[in-house]
Design a protein around this motif. Structure first.
Motif, PDB file in Angstrom:
ATOM      1  N   ARG A   1       5.767   2.349  -1.395  1.00 56.47           N
ATOM      2  CA  ARG A   1       4.788   1.683  -0.438  1.00 56.47           C
ATOM      3  C   ARG A   1       4.328   2.613   0.497  1.00 56.47           C
ATOM      4  NH1 ARG A   1       3.706  -2.640  -2.681  1.00 56.47           N
ATOM      5  NH2 ARG A   1       1.894  -2.027  -1.222  1.00 56.47           N
ATOM      6  N   TYR A   2       5.271   3.542   0.764  1.00 55.76           N
ATOM      7  CA  TYR A   2       4.695   4.744   1.616  1.00 55.76           C
ATOM      8  C   TYR A   2       3.663   5.504   1.080  1.00 55.76           C
ATOM      9  CZ  TYR A   2       6.004   8.088   5.419  1.00 55.76           C
ATOM     10  OH  TYR A   2       5.818   8.672   6.710  1.00 55.76           O
ATOM     11  N   LEU A   3       3.966   5.687  -0.269  1.00 59.19           N
ATOM     12  CA  LEU A   3       2.754   6.533  -1.195  1.00 59.19           C
ATOM     13  C   LEU A   3       1.325   5.635  -0.709  1.00 59.19           C
ATOM     14  CD1 LEU A   3       2.045   8.968  -2.938  1.00 59.19           C
ATOM     15  CD2 LEU A   3       2.787   7.431  -4.792  1.00 59.19           C
ATOM     16  N   VAL A   4       1.216   4.567  -1.041  1.00 58.19           N
ATOM     17  CA  VAL A   4       0.110   3.805  -0.753  1.00 58.19           C
ATOM     18  C   VAL A   4      -0.501   3.695   0.614  1.00 58.19           C
ATOM     19  CG1 VAL A   4      -0.875   1.451  -0.610  1.00 58.19           C
ATOM     20  CG2 VAL A   4       0.709   1.907  -2.505  1.00 58.19           C
ATOM     21  N   ASP A   5       0.416   3.749   1.690  1.00 54.98           N
ATOM     22  CA  ASP A   5      -0.026   4.028   3.126  1.00 54.98           C
ATOM     23  C   ASP A   5      -0.464   5.398   3.062  1.00 54.98           C
ATOM     24  OD1 ASP A   5       0.450   1.457   3.634  1.00 54.98           O
ATOM     25  OD2 ASP A   5       2.299   2.049   4.909  1.00 54.98           O
ATOM     26  N   ALA A   6       0.267   6.469   2.606  1.00 52.04           N
ATOM     27  CA  ALA A   6      -0.307   7.827   2.698  1.00 52.04           C
ATOM     28  C   ALA A   6      -1.795   7.995   2.147  1.00 52.04           C
ATOM     29  CB  ALA A   6       0.586   8.803   2.052  1.00 52.04           C
ATOM     30  N   LYS A   7      -1.892   7.349   1.037  1.00 51.73           N
ATOM     31  CA  LYS A   7      -3.317   7.435   0.352  1.00 51.73           C
ATOM     32  C   LYS A   7      -4.438   6.634   1.048  1.00 51.73           C
ATOM     33  CE  LYS A   7      -1.652   8.387  -4.525  1.00 51.73           C
ATOM     34  NZ  LYS A   7      -1.603   8.025  -5.723  1.00 51.73           N
TER      35      LYS A   7
END
Length: 322
Positions: free
Chosen positions: A267-273
Motif C-alpha cells: 500500500r505504501y508502494l502504491v502511494d509512492a508511485k
C-alpha cells in the motif's frame, strides 16, 4: 460430475497447475486454459492433464476471462473461474458435485470461501479468512466486471447462494515472485486510481449487481474510506488494523511477513508511485502480462524519461517502456 466448465487463466504456471487441475478433475465436465503464451511447460502439462488450451494475448484479467466466455463455445450449464495457484479441498469438490446441478432455477451464482496460504501457512487471521468470492455462475448470467484492479465476477440477474466448504490459494512460487507480482499490481492500481473510475468503459461492476456482500463492502471501504485518507499515513493505519485489530499476529512469522508486505509495503508502494506520478506529471499505461517485461529499474533523466519495474509511464514529453 457436475455440468460445469472450469476456466483457468495462465501465464507460466507450470509450478502450480498440476495440483490445481488434479483437485477438481473428477468434478467438472470440461477444463479450459486460456494461456497468455507461456514460455514454460504450462501448455504441455495442461493438455497431459486433460485440459483444452486456447491462447490469447493478455490485456488484463477481466478482458481475458470475458474473452473466454465469448470464444470457447460453452455448452455446460455452469462456468467457474479458478486461478492456477488455487485448488479445491476434497470437501468442496464433493459439495459442488452434489449440490450444483440441484440448485433452484432462480439461483444463478455461487459464492465460495477461499483460504489463503503464504509460505505454506494457512492465514486464518488478519482479515484473510474466509474470503467470500463469487466464482460460479450459470452460463449467460454472469461475467467479470471490467475493472483494471481487484476485478470480481458478477451475476447480472437472479440470486446467489453460498457453499459452506473452502477452496485454497496456495502458490508454490517464491517470495521474490510474490514481490514482483505485487510491484506489477501496484502499477495497475495506480492507473486504476488515475482513471478515477471503478469500472472501465461504463460496464457493470459489483456495486450494481449480485456478488459477494463482502466484496461489495471491501470495495466501498477502499474507494470511499481508505483512499480519502492522506497518502502514506493510510498505509500505517491499514497495517495496524490488519495486524493488531484483526489479529494478524496470531499467524506467527508467516503472518507477520505477509501482513507487513501486503498491508503496509504494497500500500505504501502504491502511494509512492501515485506521488511520483503527480510530481512528474505522468500517467501509467495499461499493464501487460506479469512476465512480459524486464525487471530493470531506471530513473528520471534530463529528457524526463521515467521507467518502472513491470510498467510503463506516460511522460508529458515522451513515453519510454521499461
Amino acid at each position: 460430475m457436475a455440468d460445469l466448465t472450469i476456466i483457468i487463466l495462465t501465464k507460466n504456471e507450470e509450478q502450480n497447475l498440476k495440483k490445481c487441475i488434479t483437485s477438481f478433475k473428477d468434478v467438472a465436465q470440461r477444463v479450459v486454459l486460456v494461456d497468455s503464451y507461456s514460455t514454460d511447460k504450462t501448455v504441455e502439462l495442461a493438455r497431459s492433464l486433460g485440459a483444452e488450451v486456447y491462447e490469447h494475448q493478455f490485456e488484463n484479467h477481466a478482458v481475458q476471462f470475458n474473452w473466454a466466455l465469448d470464444n470457447i463455445d460453452l455448452q455446460t450449464e455452469w462456468v467457474m473461474k479458478v486461478d492456477a495457484d488455487e485448488e479445491f479441498t476434497p470437501e468442496l469438490a464433493d459439495e459442488i458435485e452434489q449440490k450444483l446441478d440441484m440448485l433452484p432455477a432462480n439461483v444463478n451464482g455461487v459464492i465460495l470461501r477461499r483460504r489463503v496460504y503464504f509460505m505454506g501457512k494457512w492465514l486464518k487471521h488478519g482479515g484473510k479468512y474466509p474470503e467470500l468470492l463469487l466464482r460460479v455462475f450459470r452460463v449467460g448470467h454472469g461475467m467479470s466486471e471490467m475493472k483494471l484492479m481487484d476485478e470480481h465476477l458478477i451475476v447480472t440477474d437472479g440470486d446467489v447462494t453460498t457453499f459452506k466448504n473452502d477452496f485454497s490459494d496456495n502458490n508454490n512460487k517464491s517470495l521474490e515472485w510474490w514481490i514482483n507480482k505485487h510491484n506489477w499490481y501496484s502499477n495497475k492500481e495506480v492507473l486504476d486510481q488515475q482513471m478515477k473510475s471503478d469500472a472501465v468503459n461504463g460496464e457493470e461492476s459489483v456495486e450494481e449487481t449480485s456478488t459477494s456482500l463482502q466484496a461489495k463492502v471491501k470495495r466501498f471501504v477502499k474507494n470511499h474510506g481508505y483512499y480519502s485518507l492522506p497518502k502514506f499515513f493510510r498505509a500505517h493505519l491499514y497495517f495496524i488494523y490488519r495486524y493488531y485489530f484483526r489479529l494478524g499476529f496470531l499467524d506467527g512469522t508467516e503472518g507477520k511477513i505477509y501482513t507487513f508486505l501486503q498491508a503496509y509495503w504494497y500500500r505504501y508502494l502504491v502511494d509512492a508511485k501515485l506521488y511520483e506520478c503527480e510530481k512528474l506529471g505522468v500517467k501509467m499505461e495499461k499493464q501487460g502480462a506479469l512476465e512480459a517485461t524486464s525487471s530493470k529499474r531506471g530513473g528520471v533523466t534530463p529528457n524526463n524519461r521515467v521507467t518502472l519495474i513491470y510498467g510503463v509511464y506516460h511522460s508529458t514529453e515522451m513515453a519510454v517502456a521499461a
